[in-house]
Design a protein around this motif. Structure first.
Motif, PDB file in Angstrom:
ATOM      1  N   MET A   1      39.144  41.294  21.820  1.00 31.57           N
ATOM      2  CA  MET A   1      38.917  40.007  22.423  1.00 31.57           C
ATOM      3  C   MET A   1      37.544  40.037  23.110  1.00 31.57           C
ATOM      4  N   TYR A   2      36.755  39.049  22.842  1.00 28.16           N
ATOM      5  CA  TYR A   2      35.401  38.967  23.385  1.00 28.16           C
ATOM      6  C   TYR A   2      35.359  37.937  24.509  1.00 28.16           C
ATOM      7  N   ILE A   3      34.838  38.366  25.659  1.00 27.89           N
ATOM      8  CA  ILE A   3      34.668  37.452  26.788  1.00 27.89           C
ATOM      9  C   ILE A   3      33.172  37.250  26.967  1.00 27.89           C
ATOM     10  N   ASP A   4      32.766  36.023  26.857  1.00 30.06           N
ATOM     11  CA  ASP A   4      31.354  35.673  26.988  1.00 30.06           C
ATOM     12  C   ASP A   4      30.883  35.965  28.416  1.00 30.06           C
ATOM     13  N   PRO A   5      29.716  36.594  28.588  1.00 30.38           N
ATOM     14  CA  PRO A   5      29.217  36.894  29.938  1.00 30.38           C
ATOM     15  C   PRO A   5      29.075  35.662  30.823  1.00 30.38           C
ATOM     16  N   SER A   6      28.738  34.540  30.227  1.00 32.43           N
ATOM     17  CA  SER A   6      28.611  33.330  31.052  1.00 32.43           C
ATOM     18  C   SER A   6      29.973  32.873  31.569  1.00 32.43           C
ATOM     19  N   ALA A   7      31.022  33.095  30.779  1.00 25.16           N
ATOM     20  CA  ALA A   7      32.370  32.741  31.242  1.00 25.16           C
ATOM     21  C   ALA A   7      32.787  33.652  32.386  1.00 25.16           C
ATOM     22  N   THR A   8      32.457  34.926  32.289  1.00 25.42           N
ATOM     23  CA  THR A   8      32.773  35.867  33.355  1.00 25.42           C
ATOM     24  C   THR A   8      32.043  35.479  34.636  1.00 25.42           C
ATOM     25  N   SER A   9      30.799  35.124  34.506  1.00 28.48           N
ATOM     26  CA  SER A   9      30.011  34.696  35.661  1.00 28.48           C
ATOM     27  C   SER A   9      30.628  33.446  36.285  1.00 28.48           C
ATOM     28  N   TYR A  10      31.077  32.527  35.466  1.00 31.19           N
ATOM     29  CA  TYR A  10      31.692  31.305  35.949  1.00 31.19           C
ATOM     30  C   TYR A  10      32.982  31.616  36.709  1.00 31.19           C
ATOM     31  N   ILE A  11      33.791  32.519  36.189  1.00 26.82           N
ATOM     32  CA  ILE A  11      35.041  32.906  36.853  1.00 26.82           C
ATOM     33  C   ILE A  11      34.745  33.558  38.202  1.00 26.82           C
ATOM     34  N   ILE A  12      33.740  34.425  38.243  1.00 26.97           N
ATOM     35  CA  ILE A  12      33.362  35.070  39.506  1.00 26.97           C
ATOM     36  C   ILE A  12      32.905  34.028  40.518  1.00 26.97           C
ATOM     37  N   GLN A  13      32.153  33.040  40.079  1.00 28.15           N
ATOM     38  CA  GLN A  13      31.697  31.986  40.975  1.00 28.15           C
ATOM     39  C   GLN A  13      32.867  31.173  41.516  1.00 28.15           C
ATOM     40  N   ILE A  14      33.853  30.903  40.676  1.00 27.77           N
ATOM     41  CA  ILE A  14      35.037  30.154  41.117  1.00 27.77           C
ATOM     42  C   ILE A  14      35.795  30.943  42.179  1.00 27.77           C
ATOM     43  N   VAL A  15      36.014  32.230  41.912  1.00 27.12           N
ATOM     44  CA  VAL A  15      36.737  33.070  42.870  1.00 27.12           C
ATOM     45  C   VAL A  15      35.966  33.158  44.189  1.00 27.12           C
ATOM     46  N   ALA A  16      34.662  33.352  44.119  1.00 27.84           N
ATOM     47  CA  ALA A  16      33.845  33.429  45.328  1.00 27.84           C
ATOM     48  C   ALA A  16      33.901  32.105  46.091  1.00 27.84           C
ATOM     49  N   GLY A  17      33.852  31.002  45.380  1.00 27.34           N
ATOM     50  CA  GLY A  17      33.922  29.686  46.026  1.00 27.34           C
ATOM     51  C   GLY A  17      35.235  29.473  46.745  1.00 27.34           C
ATOM     52  N   VAL A  18      36.325  29.906  46.136  1.00 25.11           N
ATOM     53  CA  VAL A  18      37.639  29.761  46.766  1.00 25.11           C
ATOM     54  C   VAL A  18      37.714  30.620  48.028  1.00 25.11           C
ATOM     55  N   VAL A  19      37.241  31.855  47.943  1.00 20.81           N
ATOM     56  CA  VAL A  19      37.273  32.749  49.105  1.00 20.81           C
ATOM     57  C   VAL A  19      36.424  32.187  50.240  1.00 20.81           C
ATOM     58  N   ILE A  20      35.235  31.717  49.929  1.00 18.73           N
ATOM     59  CA  ILE A  20      34.349  31.164  50.951  1.00 18.73           C
ATOM     60  C   ILE A  20      34.958  29.899  51.566  1.00 18.73           C
TER      61      ILE A  20
END
Length: 57
Positions: A1-20
């Motif tokens: 299964m291939y995860i696009d780096p931009s999708a990973t970056s987007y997920i990290i941004q979402i998680v960081a936004g929720v935490v903040i």
């Protein structure tokens, strides 16, 4: 299964936004939360003092 780096970056941004966001909400209401606990403690202490006063009388 291939995860696009931009999708990973987007997920990290979402998680960081929720935490903040959670941190900001807790920080904004910290005074109210603290006051609520202090009111409970003060009320409990007042009840305890009135019981002690009644027992002395």
């Amino acid at each position: 299964m291939y995860i696009d780096p931009s999708a990973t970056s987007y997920i990290i941004q979402i998680v960081a936004g929720v935490v903040i966001t959670c941190g900001v909400v807790v920080g904004a209401f910290w005074g109210k939360i603290k006051a609520a606990f202090q009111k409970r403690r003060i009320a409990r202490m007042e009840r305890q003092l009135t019981k002690e006063q009644e027992q002395k009388d």
